[in-house]
Design an enzyme around this catalytic site. Structure first.
Site, PDB file in Angstrom:
ATOM      1  N   LYS A  96       0.535  -1.386   0.410  1.00  0.00           N
ATOM      2  CA  LYS A  96      -0.069   0.052   0.268  1.00  0.00           C
ATOM      3  C   LYS A  96       0.817   1.107   0.167  1.00  0.00           C
ATOM      4  CE  LYS A  96      -2.685  -0.335   3.515  1.00  0.00           C
ATOM      5  NZ  LYS A  96      -1.749   0.697   4.598  1.00  0.00           N
TER       6      LYS A  96
ATOM      7  N   THR B  16       4.370   1.553  -0.691  1.00  0.00           N
ATOM      8  CA  THR B  16       4.513   1.450  -1.973  1.00  0.00           C
ATOM      9  C   THR B  16       3.835   1.929  -3.645  1.00  0.00           C
ATOM     10  OG1 THR B  16       5.848  -0.372  -1.541  1.00  0.00           O
ATOM     11  CG2 THR B  16       6.128   0.204  -4.464  1.00  0.00           C
TER      12      THR B  16
ATOM     13  N   ARG C  55       2.714   8.719   7.111  1.00  0.00           N
ATOM     14  CA  ARG C  55       3.296   7.845   8.306  1.00  0.00           C
ATOM     15  C   ARG C  55       4.199   7.700   8.164  1.00  0.00           C
ATOM     16  NH1 ARG C  55      -0.488   3.419  10.531  1.00  0.00           N
ATOM     17  NH2 ARG C  55      -0.277   2.534   8.291  1.00  0.00           N
TER      18      ARG C  55
ATOM     19  N   LYS D 113       8.159  -6.879  11.028  1.00  0.00           N
ATOM     20  CA  LYS D 113       7.763  -6.150   9.097  1.00  0.00           C
ATOM     21  C   LYS D 113       8.754  -5.021   8.555  1.00  0.00           C
ATOM     22  CE  LYS D 113       3.533  -3.671   8.356  1.00  0.00           C
ATOM     23  NZ  LYS D 113       2.485  -2.581   9.219  1.00  0.00           N
TER      24      LYS D 113
ATOM     25  N   ALA E 150      -3.442   1.666  13.326  1.00  0.00           N
ATOM     26  CA  ALA E 150      -4.441   1.494  12.945  1.00  0.00           C
ATOM     27  C   ALA E 150      -5.759   0.154  13.981  1.00  0.00           C
ATOM     28  CB  ALA E 150      -3.854   1.376  11.117  1.00  0.00           C
TER      29      ALA E 150
ATOM     30  N   PHE F 152      -4.127  -0.939   7.536  1.00  0.00           N
ATOM     31  CA  PHE F 152      -4.926  -2.226   6.972  1.00  0.00           C
ATOM     32  C   PHE F 152      -5.093  -1.806   5.711  1.00  0.00           C
ATOM     33  CE2 PHE F 152      -4.081  -2.216  11.394  1.00  0.00           C
ATOM     34  CZ  PHE F 152      -2.521  -3.328  11.225  1.00  0.00           C
TER      35      PHE F 152
ATOM     36  N   PHE G 293       3.890  -8.517  -8.113  1.00  0.00           N
ATOM     37  CA  PHE G 293       4.816  -9.350  -7.253  1.00  0.00           C
ATOM     38  C   PHE G 293       5.668  -9.735  -8.499  1.00  0.00           C
ATOM     39  CE2 PHE G 293       3.353  -7.433  -4.080  1.00  0.00           C
ATOM     40  CZ  PHE G 293       4.372  -7.750  -2.464  1.00  0.00           C
TER      41      PHE G 293
ATOM     42  N   TRP H 193       6.829  -1.271  -7.709  1.00  0.00           N
ATOM     43  CA  TRP H 193       8.233  -1.720  -7.122  1.00  0.00           C
ATOM     44  C   TRP H 193       9.373  -1.754  -8.038  1.00  0.00           C
ATOM     45  CZ3 TRP H 193      10.948  -6.104  -7.789  1.00  0.00           C
ATOM     46  CH2 TRP H 193      11.354  -6.077  -6.477  1.00  0.00           C
TER      47      TRP H 193
END
Length: 565
Positions: free
Chosen positions: A73, A75, A96, A107, A275, A303, A384, A412
């Site tokens: 998200k 990215t 954020r 993470k 979140a 999220f 991906f 990406w």
């Protein structure tokens, strides 16, 4: 094929001095407070001085229900901003700040990935401009003044068994979740049970991110409830006369931080509330500043859309009088296959059957945005490396057949160039939203503040989650009754539930049906201005995994950091 790590990509790009980024954004030098060559804070007077100028268009990036497979998200948010710049738009991005806990845990960082990142990546993921340290200091000053008040005679009659305010530290440290302090005899305080939250879970984080000015910050701080008296009356930060000193600690932290993307797009990275326990968005001040200097501002919420977008729209937009012009819902082939029942170990293999079974999760999120909130929406399929062309084509055709506009994003791997088609569609949606002949009505919230606390909870569960109802446990029912008596019944609702499902059961992937959500506890964040509804055991102090990321982070003799991701 070997890929560069995020930090290797970030370190391989030559950053522009932050003064050049500010100049590009049209921010005069008098508003800039530099933190080295590549970071700056922007003085709050910029917002006041430009109060009469129009805002740009606000674009919200959200996502399907998250899975361990990842959605990308942040990215996508960064890549979309660079994509808008690629097609000639004046754009800003608002994000954020990362917490040190996830950076050193499992993470990782939160500065984007691949060729869609904000930089300096290492600084942003570590101490940055010290905002989180200031928030932690203000939180712990209040805790110290609270215990000192009890030690010095307790004129307010605070019951040590009813203290709700915890200390905090920006680190994953399970050892601090539940402690006993004040030991060592009378000179060393009153023995009591206590505990720590991670800094991003502190109400002060939520307060700072919703405050519109220093005076508003101070007023909100004064309303924070820290505990209750022996007569069960609430005790506030204002009762302890702590709000002035706390505001002094936060006077610089409230100023938004300016950095840049890998492609030189101005980026505001400021604030980072949980979140789950809070609203999961960057600061109102950063968003509003970004809107004053860009024709388009891209931002994100934490999220999936059922948590992040719901709180962004029902809490942040309501409090700050913001209206998004378009919404992007991020989905990945990998995550949709997990929602279709495929285990994580099998995601690399092509599987159209699992993909088709997972698509309803995406469709429910899109329907919430378009039918509940009445906002225009586009799906971004974040590619991906293991995704096959067949899978990508399948999801795009399937969604389009169901009336959901879907565009491939390759940010990406390709940076802004991988989002030019997405950017063009977002611009089209923004412009159609501005015209009178579009299919969308005026932006609406999912619930009215006029209902009771219980009615508002039920509305969120039924309209956004797709549940059949709510079970409120007796303790929670008493808490709702008490908070209503204290005058908090008209506040918006901040649902604290698992991010991994529409329901309150993380094992129910996809689109669960006929479920009820159990409300276990209800509390008020009076300073932030919302009621927190806990539907499960929400962790406000995470722990480190068996093999934390911290084990792989290092720095060489020249000060170059490695291992961040």
């Amino acid at each position: 094929m070997a890929y560069l790590s995020d930090i290797e990509i970030a370190q391989g790009v030559k950053m522009k001095p932050i003064s050049e980024i500010a100049e590009k954004a049209g921010i005069p030098e008098k508003y800039i407070e530099q933190y080295g060559k590549y970071k700056a804070k922007i003085d709050l007077s910029l917002l006041n001085d430009r109060s009469g100028s129009p805002d740009g268009k606000l674009i919200l990036v959200t996502a399907i229900t998250p899975t361990p497979a990842g959605e990308g998200k942040t990215t996508t948010t960064i890549g979309l901003a660079d994509g808008l710049a690629q097609i000639g738009k004046k754009v800003t991005v608002a994000l954020r700040e990362p917490s040190l806990g996830p950076v050193f845990g499992i993470k990782g960082g939160a500065a984007g990935g691949g060729y869609a990142q904000v930089v300096p990546m290492e600084d942003i993921n570590l101490h940055f401009t010290g905002d989180f340290h200031a928030i932690g200091a203000a939180n712990n000053l209040l805790a110290a003044m609270l215990d000192n008040h009890i030690q010095q005679g307790n004129s307010l009659g605070i019951d040590p068994r009813k203290i709700t305010w915890k200390r905090c530290v920006d680190m994953n440290d399970r050892q601090l979740r539940n402690i006993v302090d004040g030991l060592g005899g009378k000179p060393n305080g009153t023995p009591r049970e206590d505990g720590f939250d991670i800094t991003v879970a502190s109400e002060i984080m939520a307060v700072l991110c919703l405050a519109s000015s220093i005076s508003d910050l101070k007023q909100r701080l004064s309303k924070i409830i820290v505990g209750y008296t022996y007569d069960d009356a609430p005790v506030t930060c204002g009762d302890l006369k702590a709000q002035g000193a706390m505001t002094a600690l936060l006077k610089d932290a409230i100023k938004p931080n300016l950095v840049q993307t890998l492609e030189g797009t101005p980026a505001f990275v400021h604030g980072g509330p949980f979140a789950n326990i809070a609203h999961g968005c960057n600061s109102v001040i950063a968003t509003k500043t970004a809107l004053k200097i860009g024709d388009y501002t891209v931002t994100e919420a934490g999220f999936g859309a059922d948590l992040g977008a719901e709180k962004f729209l029902d809490i942040k937009c309501r409090m700050a009088s913001l209206t998004p012009s378009a919404v992007v819902v991020v989905a990945t082939v990998r995550a949709l296959k997990m929602h279709g029942g495929l285990p994580k170990t099998e995601l690399s293999a092509e599987n159209l059957q699992a993909l088709e079974k997972g698509i309803p999760n995406l469709l429910r999120h899109v329907a919430n945005i378009t039918k509940v909130y009445k906002l225009p929406c586009v799906v971004a399929v974040n590619r991906f490396p293991t995704d096959t062309d067949t899978e990508i084509d399948f999801i795009i055709k399937k969604c389009r057949a169901l009336g959901v506009n879907t565009i491939l994003s390759t940010v990406w791997a390709d940076g802004g160039k991988g989002a030019t088609k997405l950017a063009q569609e977002v611009v089209r949606l923004c412009e159609s939203k501005s015209s009178s002949d579009n299919d969308y009505h005026t932006f609406e919230y999912s619930y009215s503040l006029d209902g009771t606390v219980t009615e508002k909870i039920e509305t969120i569960v039924k309209r956004i989650y797709g549940g059949s109802g709510v079970t409120i446990l007796p303790a929670a029912a008493k808490q709702i009754e008490r908070l209503t008596q204290l005058g908090f019944g008209s506040l918006p609702i901040c649902m604290a539930k698992t991010q991994y499902s529409f329901s309150d059961d993380p094992s129910k992937l996809g689109v669960p049906e006929d479920f009820t959500v159990t409300v276990k506890n209800v509390k008020v964040s009076a300073g932030a201005g919302f009621i927190v509804v806990l539907t499960g055991d929400i962790m406000t102090m995470p722990g480190l995994p068996k093999s934390p990321a911290a084990e792989r982070i290092d720095v060489d003799d020249n000060g170059k950091i490695s291992g961040l991701f």
